[in-house]
Design a protein around this motif. Structure first.
Motif, mmCIF file in Angstrom:
data_model
loop_
_atom_site.group_PDB
_atom_site.id
_atom_site.type_symbol
_atom_site.label_atom_id
_atom_site.label_comp_id
_atom_site.label_asym_id
_atom_site.label_seq_id
_atom_site.Cartn_x
_atom_site.Cartn_y
_atom_site.Cartn_z
ATOM 1 N N GLN A 161 2.644 -0.217 4.032
ATOM 2 C CA GLN A 161 2.605 -1.593 4.408
ATOM 3 C C GLN A 161 2.608 -2.560 3.209
ATOM 4 O O GLN A 161 2.304 -2.099 2.478
ATOM 5 C CB GLN A 161 1.666 -1.864 5.638
ATOM 6 C CG GLN A 161 0.206 -1.678 4.746
ATOM 7 C CD GLN A 161 -0.842 -2.231 5.604
ATOM 8 O OE1 GLN A 161 -1.289 -1.453 6.643
ATOM 9 N NE2 GLN A 161 -1.302 -3.168 5.665
ATOM 10 N N PHE B 230 1.125 2.170 19.322
ATOM 11 C CA PHE B 230 1.117 1.125 20.208
ATOM 12 C C PHE B 230 2.393 0.097 19.501
ATOM 13 O O PHE B 230 2.698 0.403 18.484
ATOM 14 C CB PHE B 230 -0.137 0.308 19.791
ATOM 15 C CG PHE B 230 -0.381 -0.961 20.394
ATOM 16 C CD1 PHE B 230 -1.081 -0.839 21.581
ATOM 17 C CD2 PHE B 230 -0.054 -2.271 20.059
ATOM 18 C CE1 PHE B 230 -1.331 -2.059 22.263
ATOM 19 C CE2 PHE B 230 -0.251 -3.354 20.921
ATOM 20 C CZ PHE B 230 -0.906 -3.295 21.746
ATOM 21 N N LYS C 236 0.977 -1.147 -0.010
ATOM 22 C CA LYS C 236 0.003 0.017 -0.213
ATOM 23 C C LYS C 236 1.000 1.305 -0.041
ATOM 24 O O LYS C 236 1.775 1.597 0.719
ATOM 25 C CB LYS C 236 -0.748 -0.204 1.175
ATOM 26 C CG LYS C 236 -1.835 0.944 1.086
ATOM 27 C CD LYS C 236 -2.697 0.767 2.317
ATOM 28 C CE LYS C 236 -3.678 2.120 2.528
ATOM 29 N NZ LYS C 236 -4.557 2.177 4.086
ATOM 30 N N GLY D 56 0.588 -6.701 6.839
ATOM 31 C CA GLY D 56 0.266 -5.685 7.895
ATOM 32 C C GLY D 56 1.191 -5.292 8.815
ATOM 33 O O GLY D 56 2.371 -6.036 8.872
ATOM 34 N N VAL D 57 1.104 -4.065 9.409
ATOM 35 C CA VAL D 57 2.081 -3.316 10.052
ATOM 36 C C VAL D 57 2.688 -4.250 11.494
ATOM 37 O O VAL D 57 3.721 -4.451 11.751
ATOM 38 C CB VAL D 57 1.698 -2.105 10.638
ATOM 39 C CG1 VAL D 57 2.435 -1.470 11.713
ATOM 40 C CG2 VAL D 57 1.303 -1.350 9.545
ATOM 41 N N LEU D 58 1.614 -4.819 12.016
ATOM 42 C CA LEU D 58 1.798 -5.902 13.465
ATOM 43 C C LEU D 58 2.944 -6.764 12.969
ATOM 44 O O LEU D 58 3.858 -6.911 13.780
ATOM 45 C CB LEU D 58 0.646 -6.190 13.701
ATOM 46 C CG LEU D 58 0.352 -6.510 15.125
ATOM 47 C CD1 LEU D 58 0.706 -5.163 16.113
ATOM 48 C CD2 LEU D 58 -0.910 -7.104 15.578
ATOM 49 N N LYS D 59 2.492 -7.714 11.999
ATOM 50 C CA LYS D 59 3.320 -8.652 11.562
ATOM 51 C C LYS D 59 4.718 -8.356 11.132
ATOM 52 O O LYS D 59 5.628 -9.128 11.291
ATOM 53 C CB LYS D 59 2.716 -9.617 10.482
ATOM 54 C CG LYS D 59 1.400 -10.362 10.831
ATOM 55 C CD LYS D 59 1.155 -11.441 9.885
ATOM 56 C CE LYS D 59 -0.083 -12.239 10.435
ATOM 57 N NZ LYS D 59 -1.489 -11.638 10.050
#
Lengths: 119, 375
Positions: free
Chosen positions: B31, B327, B19, B35-38
């Motif tokens: 990202q 976060f 993206k 996704g950002v977390l992974k």
């Protein structure tokens, strides 16, 4: 199931309306890390900011789709906000509300119209 | 939007399903599909590949060919010890303005007969202007054309790069060197901005995609976007220019005094002599009325940039403002940086106004997650 232009879904259960966000919205938000839910018992008007979703990227508001009273919220999201990503149409629901007139739902999009909206 | 710049890896990002967002005038991946977390957690557990080709690469050379001339000239603009920086070594520093504010933070490497400087994308123009205006005529300032920059970060970065550059493990933290890969010059430094061990690799544009793809073929390496880059650097307690530091903040306020070596401080052999020295040296001795501090909000609600901080849960004027917050996927909790009075002890509770509610947060030391640099 009905859909709003703000990418919420509305599902009737008895005389209540359950509200959540669509898969499309959950993908756009990214990983959800916190959901700020309203208190059960709160009266809301259409357009009131009732839920704030914090993702790794940003905070987003969820607006009350109808006038009514919040009668239940999804407490599971406090510990597991990722349910919004994992199961947005099911376990990731936000709140249930009591509305004066369920026929007000007729004004929202059906699934075909919503799919056309998100292309 | 139409005239956004592209890095040499732009087409690769699109093929990887990134993206894309505008960032500092470039169309950059925020990202990838994971996704950002992974992506964040992958960088902490294996290795992440970041396109940082939007950053500026600059060479400063003394016409005399004497590196000491270039070092002393740069010291007129940068309050760190460059004359004492050994060949093949890199150091964190900043350009300061006359008020002691930070024009940009940068990495400066001694490459024997010149200095190689990496600057923030958003500050290239200001940096080049400050260097050209502030350096004497006997120094040449040149932006490096046609080179991309790739960061490879994480505990498995060393093993990954060693497959292409066999002596990569011999680089110590902040070592720099030039190595050949398939006949192409790679400018390698062991550094990064994630709090992880890793490397930054400058590569000619024409070979950037081949190098990135070769690294991404490796099972431990995944592409990482700007979203995770931000949460990684924030967990590591590192400043983002334009947010945590700017022309209005001094290095001492920003908690970057560690980067100013003794020799440049009062009483040092090359004390002062840089823009804003009077204020910065005074602040080093006497302290500042505000300082960048770490905050750990209680609960899970992040306190993001702009959140006002108060001393108590009602009334009073704000005592500071969050400059970066979000976060932390590795610490599994929200974290923030804010400029606050320095006399508030660590562990004390302050309150952030999040959407009209004052939520408690504890003042904590940074980094939020300890760094794992290879010393």
């Amino acid at each position: 199931m009905k859909f709003t232009e703000d990418h919420e879904w509305l599902r009737v259960e008895g005389d209540l309306v359950i509200v959540g966000i669509t898969e499309h919205a959950s993908e756009q938000l990214g990983d959800v890390v916190f959901v700020d839910l309203p208190e059960a018992g709160r009266s809301v008007s259409t357009g009131d900011e009732v839920v704030v979703i914090e993702s790794v990227k940003a905070a987003s508001d969820i607006l009350a789709p109808l006038d009514g009273e919040i009668v239940a919220v999804n407490d599971a999201l406090a510990d597991t906000p990722a349910l919004v990503n994992e199961d947005p149409l099911g376990k990731g629901w936000f709140f249930k509300m009591k509305v004066a007139d369920l026929s007000a739902l007729d004004g929202f999009m059906d699934e075909a119209a919503y799919k056309a909206l998100i292309g | 939007m139409a005239d956004l710049n592209r890095t040499a890896l732009h087409a690769l990002h699109l093929r990887l399903g990134a993206k894309m967002v505008p960032f500092a005038g470039y169309d950059m991946p925020v990202q990838y599909p994971g996704g950002v977390l992974k992506e964040h957690l992958h960088t902490r557990s294996a290795a992440g590949l970041f396109d940082v080709g939007h950053m500026g690469q600059v060479l400063v050379t003394a016409i005399s060919g004497k590196q000491a001339d270039a070092a002393l000239a740069l010291e007129r603009l940068v309050p760190v010890d460059l004359a004492g920086l050994a060949e093949g070594r890199q150091r964190y520093g900043f350009l300061t303005n006359d008020a002691g504010g930070i024009i940009d933070d940068l990495m400066i490497a001694n490459r024997g007969d010149h200095f190689f400087i990496v600057v923030n994308a958003s500050r290239k123009a200001e940096d080049l202007a400050a260097l050209r205006a502030g350096l004497p005529d006997y120094c040449d300032v040149a932006e490096v054309p046609g080179r991309g920059l790739i960061a490879l970060q994480g505990p498995e970065a060393e093993a990954a790069l060693a497959r292409l550059v066999p002596d990569a493990p011999e680089f110590a933290f902040m070592d720099v060197g030039i190595r050949l890969w398939q006949g192409v010059e790679l400018w390698i430094s062991r550094s990064g901005y994630t709090g992880e061990d890793g490397f930054e690799i400058s590569v000619p544009d024409a070979f950037a995609e081949a190098l990135a793809e070769r690294l991404l073929e490796m099972p431990e390496v995944a592409p990482i976007g700007l979203g995770a880059r931000d949460s990684l650097r924030l967990e590591a307690g590192l400043c983002l220019y334009g947010h945590d530091i700017d022309e209005e903040t001094t290095p001492v306020e920003a908690g970057l005094a560690w980067a100013i070596q003794k020799i440049r401080r009062s009483g040092g052999a090359r004390s002062g002599g840089f823009p804003g020295a009077e204020r910065i040296l005074r602040e080093l001795a006497e302290g500042t009325p505000r300082k960048r501090r770490g905050l750990r909000p209680e609960g899970r609600a992040p306190m993001r940039e702009g959140v006002e901080i108060y001393a108590s849960d009602e009334g009073g004027a704000p005592i500071g403002r969050v400059t970066s917050g979000g976060f932390g996927p590795s610490i599994e909790a929200p974290m923030a940086m804010a400029y606050l009075p320095p006399d508030l002890p660590e562990g004390s509770t302050v309150y952030g106004d999040v959407r009209g509610k004052r939520l408690p947060a504890r003042i904590v030391p940074m980094p939020f997650r300890p760094a794992t640099f290879k010393r």
